[in-house]
Design a protein around this motif. Structure first.
Motif, mmCIF file in Angstrom:
data_model
loop_
_atom_site.group_PDB
_atom_site.id
_atom_site.type_symbol
_atom_site.label_atom_id
_atom_site.label_comp_id
_atom_site.label_asym_id
_atom_site.label_seq_id
_atom_site.Cartn_x
_atom_site.Cartn_y
_atom_site.Cartn_z
ATOM 1 N N LEU A 124 63.223 -8.246 -39.717
ATOM 2 C CA LEU A 124 61.900 -7.775 -39.318
ATOM 3 C C LEU A 124 60.768 -8.603 -39.907
ATOM 4 N N ALA A 125 60.869 -8.990 -41.180
ATOM 5 C CA ALA A 125 59.810 -9.805 -41.780
ATOM 6 C C ALA A 125 59.679 -11.134 -41.044
ATOM 7 N N HIS A 126 60.798 -11.719 -40.655
ATOM 8 C CA HIS A 126 60.764 -12.973 -39.896
ATOM 9 C C HIS A 126 60.105 -12.768 -38.542
ATOM 10 N N TRP A 127 60.418 -11.636 -37.873
ATOM 11 C CA TRP A 127 59.770 -11.353 -36.586
ATOM 12 C C TRP A 127 58.268 -11.187 -36.748
ATOM 13 N N CYS A 128 57.854 -10.502 -37.815
ATOM 14 C CA CYS A 128 56.415 -10.316 -38.041
ATOM 15 C C CYS A 128 55.713 -11.658 -38.264
ATOM 16 N N ALA A 129 56.407 -12.596 -38.895
ATOM 17 C CA ALA A 129 55.831 -13.923 -39.098
ATOM 18 C C ALA A 129 55.636 -14.649 -37.772
ATOM 19 N N LEU A 130 56.453 -14.317 -36.765
ATOM 20 C CA LEU A 130 56.335 -14.914 -35.445
ATOM 21 C C LEU A 130 55.364 -14.153 -34.552
ATOM 22 N N ALA A 131 55.259 -12.832 -34.766
ATOM 23 C CA ALA A 131 54.603 -11.956 -33.799
ATOM 24 C C ALA A 131 53.119 -11.794 -34.065
ATOM 25 N N ASP A 132 52.369 -11.662 -32.989
ATOM 26 C CA ASP A 132 50.977 -11.232 -33.041
ATOM 27 C C ASP A 132 50.877 -9.733 -32.791
ATOM 28 N N VAL A 133 51.786 -9.206 -31.965
ATOM 29 C CA VAL A 133 51.815 -7.783 -31.613
ATOM 30 C C VAL A 133 53.189 -7.227 -31.960
ATOM 31 N N LEU A 134 53.212 -6.134 -32.720
ATOM 32 C CA LEU A 134 54.446 -5.410 -33.021
ATOM 33 C C LEU A 134 54.262 -3.983 -32.534
ATOM 34 N N ARG A 135 55.040 -3.591 -31.520
ATOM 35 C CA ARG A 135 54.968 -2.225 -30.989
ATOM 36 C C ARG A 135 56.307 -1.552 -31.225
ATOM 37 N N LEU A 136 56.279 -0.369 -31.818
ATOM 38 C CA LEU A 136 57.510 0.362 -32.076
ATOM 39 C C LEU A 136 57.233 1.857 -32.033
ATOM 40 N N SER A 137 58.292 2.626 -31.941
ATOM 41 C CA SER A 137 58.165 4.079 -31.893
ATOM 42 C C SER A 137 58.267 4.672 -33.293
ATOM 43 N N GLU A 138 57.899 5.944 -33.420
ATOM 44 C CA GLU A 138 58.037 6.604 -34.714
ATOM 45 C C GLU A 138 59.512 6.748 -35.089
ATOM 46 N N ASP A 139 60.406 6.826 -34.107
ATOM 47 C CA ASP A 139 61.841 6.837 -34.411
ATOM 48 C C ASP A 139 62.273 5.494 -34.986
ATOM 49 N N ASP A 140 61.761 4.396 -34.404
ATOM 50 C CA ASP A 140 62.045 3.072 -34.956
ATOM 51 C C ASP A 140 61.559 2.975 -36.399
ATOM 52 N N LEU A 141 60.349 3.481 -36.637
ATOM 53 C CA LEU A 141 59.779 3.448 -37.989
ATOM 54 C C LEU A 141 60.706 4.137 -38.986
ATOM 55 N N GLU A 142 61.213 5.300 -38.634
ATOM 56 C CA GLU A 142 62.064 6.045 -39.553
ATOM 57 C C GLU A 142 63.375 5.304 -39.819
ATOM 58 N N LEU A 143 63.881 4.584 -38.825
ATOM 59 C CA LEU A 143 65.111 3.823 -39.015
ATOM 60 C C LEU A 143 64.878 2.549 -39.815
ATOM 61 N N LEU A 144 63.698 1.942 -39.660
ATOM 62 C CA LEU A 144 63.417 0.682 -40.325
ATOM 63 C C LEU A 144 62.905 0.868 -41.749
ATOM 64 N N LEU A 145 62.014 1.856 -41.928
ATOM 65 C CA LEU A 145 61.443 2.135 -43.245
ATOM 66 C C LEU A 145 61.493 3.646 -43.481
ATOM 67 N N PRO A 146 62.656 4.189 -43.779
ATOM 68 C CA PRO A 146 62.802 5.643 -43.900
ATOM 69 C C PRO A 146 61.824 6.241 -44.899
ATOM 70 N N GLY A 147 61.135 7.311 -44.476
ATOM 71 C CA GLY A 147 60.228 8.029 -45.354
ATOM 72 C C GLY A 147 58.892 7.356 -45.607
ATOM 73 N N THR A 148 58.630 6.236 -44.961
ATOM 74 C CA THR A 148 57.381 5.506 -45.193
ATOM 75 C C THR A 148 56.288 6.025 -44.263
ATOM 76 N N PRO A 149 55.113 6.399 -44.790
ATOM 77 C CA PRO A 149 54.013 6.826 -43.922
ATOM 78 C C PRO A 149 53.629 5.706 -42.953
ATOM 79 N N PRO A 150 53.235 6.042 -41.731
ATOM 80 C CA PRO A 150 52.914 5.016 -40.733
ATOM 81 C C PRO A 150 51.861 4.022 -41.209
ATOM 82 N N GLU A 151 50.828 4.512 -41.897
ATOM 83 C CA GLU A 151 49.763 3.612 -42.349
ATOM 84 C C GLU A 151 50.305 2.585 -43.357
ATOM 85 N N GLN A 152 51.175 3.030 -44.245
ATOM 86 C CA GLN A 152 51.768 2.115 -45.226
ATOM 87 C C GLN A 152 52.664 1.096 -44.521
ATOM 88 N N ALA A 153 53.417 1.552 -43.518
ATOM 89 C CA ALA A 153 54.273 0.638 -42.759
ATOM 90 C C ALA A 153 53.436 -0.433 -42.072
#
Length: 335
Positions: free
Chosen positions: A179-208
């Motif tokens: 994911l960090a590598h993708w962010c280095a490539l990406a200008d736009v990152l769109r994901l769902s709240e389910d994706d957020l929970e799988l990628l960064l469990p328990g992390t508030p959306p703003e912090q993510a």
């Protein structure tokens, strides 16, 4: 202003929906053309954005269905690869709230077998944005080829990525590792709240959002179903409400939201670079448009995004939301 072309790269998936029959111990399957990137390409073309889809299309019965569906929606397939491997199949069970659970049949199928030679000749001169994500970006052997293609495209086009995490097929740790590598490539990152929970469990959306900004993504949008969407542009944030609609199912809603977001930005000439001209007001309007497109997709069965002519029916409802729902914004001076 007419939008410039958006090139979408990724998989087509045959979405098979289970249906009961009158015969004991028999189950019918209703198959619709799907797959996250394919859904986004279809939605873009139906909205009026010139959309080109880079896909590996099997010659089997599902591959022929994909090709007919994409062409009927106006998606360009000039660089699609005629693949010898079979198509990917996903069997979906839809619950009472319209949420679908998938089981995948994806071993050694066409979508993941990309080679560098198949993408080497793709001309991006007329492309404002390259969008990809989902399984094609994590399934080997083709995943590394797609990452190399994005890196080559980044100097000349806006890069949009939707992780679209599928934990039953690929462990979330595989996504986390990239994911960090993708962010280095990406200008736009769109994901769902389910994706957020799988990628960064328990992390508030703003912090993510802040984590992904620090990794390189300028615009992060987290879609939250009936709660709308949170968008963060370099730390400035806006929450956009969902559009009320009757839900047949939610299949393809996130893909349609992404298409609406990119279409709206592209129609205003804001794609084609590092989003240096983008402002939070632009993001808000694009997200509002995306929620309308997603709502219409939810109102019908399967991944069937709306045509541009259908959007007018939600304009009145959207204006009512604007009048009754205040925006919530926060800002952070530094990344």
């Amino acid at each position: 202003m007419s939008p410039r072309q958006i090139t979408v790269l990724g998989e087509c998936v045959a979405d098979a929906f289970t249906e009961p029959t009158s015969v004991p111990y028999e189950l019918a399957l209703r198959v619709l053309p799907g797959g996250g990137p394919a859904n986004t390409a279809v939605a873009l073309a139906r909205l009026g954005t010139p959309a080109r889809f880079l896909a590996r299309l099997s010659g089997d019965v599902f591959g022929r269905l994909f090709r007919a569906h994409l062409e009927a929606s106006g998606v360009g397939l000039s660089y699609a690869v005629a693949a010898a491997e079979p198509s990917t199949l996903a069997v979906a069970e839809v619950d009472a709230e319209g949420q679908a659970a998938f089981s995948f049949h994806a071993q050694a199928t066409a979508d993941w077998q990309w080679t560098g030679a198949e993408l080497a000749g793709v001309d991006l001169a007329d492309t404002a944005c390259v969008h990809t994500g989902s399984l094609a970006l994590v399934k080997e052997p083709g995943a590394a080829v797609l990452e190399d293609f994005l890196a080559a495209a980044a100097p000349r086009a806006t890069i949009s990525i939707d992780p679209n995490v599928r934990p039953l097929l690929v462990h979330p740790e595989v996504y986390r590792a990239r994911l960090a590598h993708w962010c280095a490539l990406a200008d736009v990152l769109r994901l769902s709240e389910d994706d957020l929970e799988l990628l960064l469990p328990g992390t508030p959306p703003e912090q993510a959002c802040d984590i992904w900004h620090a990794a390189g993504a300028r615009l992060v949008v987290i879609t939250r179903g009936a709660d709308g969407a949170l968008a963060s542009l370099d730390g400035e944030r806006v929450q956009v409400p969902a559009v009320s609609t009757s839900v047949a199912d939610t299949v393809g809603a996130g893909d349609s939201f992404t298409a609406g977001l990119l279409h709206h930005l592209g129609a205003r000439g804001l794609l084609g670079g590092r989003l240096t001209e983008l402002r939070l007001d632009d993001v808000e309007e694009a997200c509002r448009f995306g929620t309308r497109v997603a709502a219409l997709t939810c109102s019908v069965a399967g991944p069937n995004p709306p045509w541009q002519s259908q959007l007018a029916q939600l304009a009145t409802a959207d204006r009512a939301w604007r009048a009754s729902t205040p925006l919530s914004r926060t800002s952070r001076p530094n990344r």
